[in-house]
Design a protein around this motif. Structure first.
Motif, PDB file in Angstrom:
ATOM      1  N   GLY A 126       0.740  -1.204  -0.456  1.00 50.58           N
ATOM      2  CA  GLY A 126       0.198  -0.346   0.202  1.00 50.58           C
ATOM      3  C   GLY A 126       0.574   1.660   0.155  1.00 50.58           C
ATOM      4  O   GLY A 126       0.169   2.270   0.183  1.00 50.58           O
ATOM      5  N   LEU A 144      -0.814  -0.355  -7.626  1.00 54.91           N
ATOM      6  CA  LEU A 144      -2.440  -0.716  -7.130  1.00 54.91           C
ATOM      7  C   LEU A 144      -3.053  -1.163  -8.088  1.00 54.91           C
ATOM      8  O   LEU A 144      -3.797  -1.761  -8.966  1.00 54.91           O
ATOM      9  CB  LEU A 144      -3.705  -0.087  -5.987  1.00 54.91           C
ATOM     10  CG  LEU A 144      -2.560  -0.361  -4.331  1.00 54.91           C
ATOM     11  CD1 LEU A 144      -3.618   0.642  -4.364  1.00 54.91           C
ATOM     12  CD2 LEU A 144      -1.950  -1.523  -3.745  1.00 54.91           C
ATOM     13  N   TRP A 181      -7.313  -5.557  -7.104  1.00 56.15           N
ATOM     14  CA  TRP A 181      -6.233  -4.627  -7.154  1.00 56.15           C
ATOM     15  C   TRP A 181      -7.011  -3.122  -7.533  1.00 56.15           C
ATOM     16  O   TRP A 181      -6.984  -2.800  -6.614  1.00 56.15           O
ATOM     17  CB  TRP A 181      -5.443  -4.655  -7.785  1.00 56.15           C
ATOM     18  CG  TRP A 181      -4.765  -5.685  -7.655  1.00 56.15           C
ATOM     19  CD1 TRP A 181      -3.953  -7.039  -8.135  1.00 56.15           C
ATOM     20  CD2 TRP A 181      -2.588  -5.465  -6.383  1.00 56.15           C
ATOM     21  NE1 TRP A 181      -3.411  -7.945  -7.288  1.00 56.15           N
ATOM     22  CE2 TRP A 181      -2.929  -7.004  -6.782  1.00 56.15           C
ATOM     23  CE3 TRP A 181      -3.601  -5.035  -5.411  1.00 56.15           C
ATOM     24  CZ2 TRP A 181      -1.707  -6.946  -5.587  1.00 56.15           C
ATOM     25  CZ3 TRP A 181      -2.412  -5.503  -4.394  1.00 56.15           C
ATOM     26  CH2 TRP A 181      -1.532  -6.531  -4.282  1.00 56.15           C
ATOM     27  N   ARG A 220      -9.553  -2.086  -5.081  1.00 54.41           N
ATOM     28  CA  ARG A 220      -8.546  -1.492  -3.920  1.00 54.41           C
ATOM     29  C   ARG A 220      -7.893   0.146  -4.273  1.00 54.41           C
ATOM     30  O   ARG A 220      -7.619   1.569  -4.075  1.00 54.41           O
ATOM     31  CB  ARG A 220      -7.076  -1.582  -2.850  1.00 54.41           C
ATOM     32  CG  ARG A 220      -7.358  -3.276  -2.768  1.00 54.41           C
ATOM     33  CD  ARG A 220      -6.260  -4.309  -2.346  1.00 54.41           C
ATOM     34  NE  ARG A 220      -4.700  -3.750  -1.600  1.00 54.41           N
ATOM     35  CZ  ARG A 220      -3.661  -3.854  -1.024  1.00 54.41           C
ATOM     36  NH1 ARG A 220      -4.212  -4.588  -1.364  1.00 54.41           N
ATOM     37  NH2 ARG A 220      -3.613  -2.763  -0.597  1.00 54.41           N
TER      38      ARG A 220
END
Length: 230
Positions: free
Chosen positions: A177, A183, A202, A205
């Motif tokens: 992160g 991401l 992904w 996110r």
């Protein structure tokens, strides 16, 4: 400049406080000539260019950042940060100079990224992300551009989506992160490799990241658009 001050500069950068980082560097009375300060100055000015919405100002800041990165590399050619940010900013500066110049500099950009990986690839996720983007963008060029690359570049580099995915995965393993765009690119690589299920996780996110800077905004918008198409 003390180690504590360098750490503070890094913390300001990581929290997207680019102007505060620049102000701190400009107020320095000691250590301005060190490689560690020069590449951090290059990094800060480069990210200020990303925030600008005025084309002329953006270009001016990119070229200024490149000057600082070049100075850092001249000071210490074996410095990790100098190689990392020289490669990143060279890529952007070459794009401003036209397609032919951008192609000519591909090998040079790759060389500095790979040198940075050799110097500190085990603990810095950012350099793996940069190498991943390099591989991804090289993989998505059409055949016409590929022919142009082969005719212009002295030793044209090659890459694949699988290699790009490996780099982005390595970056995420080192520091999960750490960067919104990592991401996003993990998702884009999975799409390119025909793995929509993995890509969706992904991209979801990426679409949910907090927007603190321009890269975060780009990440959310692009991830949201890609999710709509799945």
């Amino acid at each position: 400049m003390s180690a504590e001050e360098l750490k503070l500069l890094d913390e300001l950068f990581e929290s997207c406080q680019y102007q505060d980082s620049l102000d701190m560097i400009e107020k320095l009375t000691d250590g301005r000539d060190s490689c560690e300060v020069k590449w951090r100055l290059a990094r800060t000015v480069f990210f200020l260019s990303k925030q600008s919405t005025i084309d002329d100002e953006k270009e001016k800041l990119v070229r200024e950042a490149f000057g600082h990165a070049s100075a850092a590399l001249d000071t210490d050619g074996d410095n990790f940060g100098a190689n990392k940010w020289y490669g990143a900013i060279l890529s952007e500066k070459a794009a401003l100079d036209g397609v032919t110049e951008r192609i000519k500099q591909l090998e040079n950009v790759q060389k500095h990224f790979q040198r940075a990986v050799a110097l500190n690839g085990t603990s810095d996720p950012g350099i793996w992300h940069m190498l991943g983007q390099f591989n991804y963008k090289l993989s998505e060029v059409n055949w016409i551009t590929r022919k142009l690359i082969n005719s212009v570049a002295p030793n044209p580099p090659t890459a694949s989506y699988a290699e790009a995915l490996e780099c982005f995965t390595k970056a995420e393993t080192i520091k999960p992160g750490f960067y919104a765009l990592n991401l996003l690119y993990l998702g884009k690589c999975q799409l390119a490799l025909k793995q929509p299920g993995e890509a969706k996780a992904w991209l979801e996110r990426a679409a949910a990241v907090e927007v603190r800077c321009e890269d975060d905004r780009i990440c959310r918008e692009e991830a949201t658009e890609l999710l709509r198409k799945l």
